[in-house]
Scaffold this active site. Structure first.
Site, PDB file in Angstrom:
ATOM      1  N   HIS A 160       0.850  -1.192   0.000  1.00 35.77           N
ATOM      2  CA  HIS A 160       0.000   0.000   0.000  1.00 35.77           C
ATOM      3  C   HIS A 160       0.884   1.239   0.000  1.00 35.77           C
ATOM      4  O   HIS A 160       1.933   1.263   0.656  1.00 35.77           O
ATOM      5  CB  HIS A 160      -0.909   0.004   1.234  1.00 35.77           C
ATOM      6  CG  HIS A 160      -2.051   0.972   1.139  1.00 35.77           C
ATOM      7  ND1 HIS A 160      -1.905   2.317   1.406  1.00 35.77           N
ATOM      8  CD2 HIS A 160      -3.353   0.795   0.782  1.00 35.77           C
ATOM      9  CE1 HIS A 160      -3.079   2.913   1.235  1.00 35.77           C
ATOM     10  NE2 HIS A 160      -3.962   2.025   0.865  1.00 35.77           N
ATOM     11  N   ASP A 169      -7.787  -4.372  -0.331  1.00 32.44           N
ATOM     12  CA  ASP A 169      -8.372  -4.660  -1.638  1.00 32.44           C
ATOM     13  C   ASP A 169      -8.322  -6.150  -1.955  1.00 32.44           C
ATOM     14  O   ASP A 169      -9.225  -6.687  -2.603  1.00 32.44           O
ATOM     15  CB  ASP A 169      -7.641  -3.874  -2.731  1.00 32.44           C
ATOM     16  CG  ASP A 169      -7.786  -2.381  -2.561  1.00 32.44           C
ATOM     17  OD1 ASP A 169      -8.920  -1.928  -2.387  1.00 32.44           O
ATOM     18  OD2 ASP A 169      -6.769  -1.673  -2.592  1.00 32.44           O
TER      19      ASP A 169
END
Length: 430
Positions: free
Chosen positions: A308, A365
């Site tokens: 991320h 995600d």
């Protein structure tokens, strides 16, 4: 504003600029560069705004190095375990958790505004039947300004608040309607005797011929996903909402712009990209080959859903959702080859030194896409689900922005790289 300053010296001219430090209640201070151009004649260059604070905000705090995410000061772990999405929405908008009376009134008001205007059905019918639901959602939300044109005075706090309630209430209704139109089903009206997530699932999947039998784990998992996606500080879509909002545009146009930004595969479309990656891998036995390709910089293959930009250690949302993901898969008895691929990939990523050293852990995600698939949410609806949840953050930031008297219209600078000044030549001489 703190008492500390940063002294910047231009070595070429020996001129200096004393720049104050701006500190918040948590996090690292920022250098206020407001005087830089006046003192030294320079602007700053920061592609992607990775080192630039664009605003002051009291809504969400992230410490990417420590894996901390706070909504109005409350750790995401506590909210995910003890709260509900609608209560979190109230918190984001109002700054405090509601008492029972306040929450009851808020829930009733949201429920009262869940219906969409019948003319919106005609609006949806103007789209091609196989249009992406995000395209329909973006256009439909923008059109709300035409339905509520008499309450668009953004200088009126009550009209701002009412717009926020309408957006939170109607987003699931319009999202479900867009999906049903895309598959040729009749639009299902909201059942206002149901709570927020259960009501949305009924609008998505219930058919007139038979009632929907819904496993309680489905609505609970969806509520958790919505909490985790409700806000994430100054991300691309939220910054877009604020940028458009800085012009004085109406709230529906601002949120529609946020939806458009969210649609990008590098942002809200990431969980959809995870499923496409899993389909490309195809079988759990191919995971080893896929991992080897991902390690090869020349292969062009990238594993989606790992690492991320903000979280340099681990994504706290992924830690929460990983446990829920496995619970959902177990409770629903899901048997899906792609989920087998995902679990095999997760196992490798959590043990392989290549991933561990680079801190490429599965992010939110990765797991949200798996849960949506297990809940039978179509892949093209994944980003729409994200939009429903993120509406809470978008309206909270939009409201905060219009309460800030220091808000200015957004106008970034640039480094010009085009042709220098030149003279026009007539077409006959070119």
């Amino acid at each position: 504003m703190s008492d500390k300053t940063v002294l910047l010296t231009d070595s070429a001219s020996n001129r200096t600029s004393t720049l104050p430090l701006v500190s918040g209640s948590m996090g690292e201070p920022a250098v206020d560069i407001g005087r830089l151009h006046k003192d030294l004649g320079y602007f700053t260059f920061d592609p992607g705004f990775v080192s630039t604070a664009s605003t002051r905000s009291a809504i969400t705090f992230i410490d990417g190095d420590k894996g901390i995410l706070l909504y109005r000061g409350y750790p995401i772990e506590q909210l995910a375990k003890q709260s509900s999405f609608l209560e979190v929405t109230y918190l984001l908008i109002n700054g405090e958790l509601p008492n029972a009376k306040q929450f009851g009134a808020f829930e009733d008001e949201v429920t009262h505004h869940t219906m969409m205007h019948e003319s919106l059905k005609n609006f949806l019918h103007g789209f091609h039947y196989d249009a992406h639901p995000m395209a329909m959602l973006c256009g439909s939300i923008a059109s709300l300004s035409a339905f509520y044109h008499d309450t668009l005075d953004i200088s009126d706090p009550e009209q701002r608040r009412l717009a926020a309630i309408r957006l939170i209430a109607k987003m699931p209704t319009i999202a479900a309607a867009a999906y049903r139109y895309s598959i040729g089903w009749p639009v299902r009206y909201p059942r206002n005797n149901l709570e927020y997530c259960t009501r949305f699932l009924h609008m998505m999947f219930e058919v007139p011929s038979e009632p929907l039998a819904l496993n309680p784990v489905v609505a609970k998992a969806l509520d958790l996903l919505f909490i985790l996606h409700a806000d994430h500080e100054q991300n691309a879509s939220t910054s877009t909402v604020r940028l458009v909002g800085s012009t004085g545009a109406n709230p529906y146009a601002c949120v529609a712009a946020g939806i458009a930004a969210l649609w990008g595969p590098a942002h809200g479309g990431a969980n959809e990209a995870v499923l496409k990656m899993l389909a490309e891998i195809g079988d759990a036995k191919n995971v080893g080959v896929a991992v080897a390709k991902a390690k090869d910089k020349n292969s062009g293959f990238r594993l989606m859903g790992f690492g991320h930009r903000v979280y340099k250690n681990f994504d706290p949302r992924a830690t929460i959702i990983r446990e829920t993901c496995h619970q959902v898969l177990g409770a629903l008895g899901v048997n899906d080859p792609l989920l087998d691929v995902a679990l095999a990939l997760e196992e490798v990523a959590l043990k392989d030194p290549y991933f561990i050293e680079r801190k490429l852990y599965p992010n939110v995600d990765f797991y949200s896409g798996l849960i949506y698939k297990a809940l039978k949410i179509p892949t093209e609806m994944f980003t729409v689900m994200f939009a429903i949840a993120r509406t809470a953050g978008w309206v909270a930031h939009w409201l905060e922005q219009h309460q800030d008297k220091d808000t200015k219209i957004g106008r970034p600078r640039q480094i010009y790289t085009g042709a220098v000044t030149r003279n026009y030549t007539s077409i006959a001489k070119r």
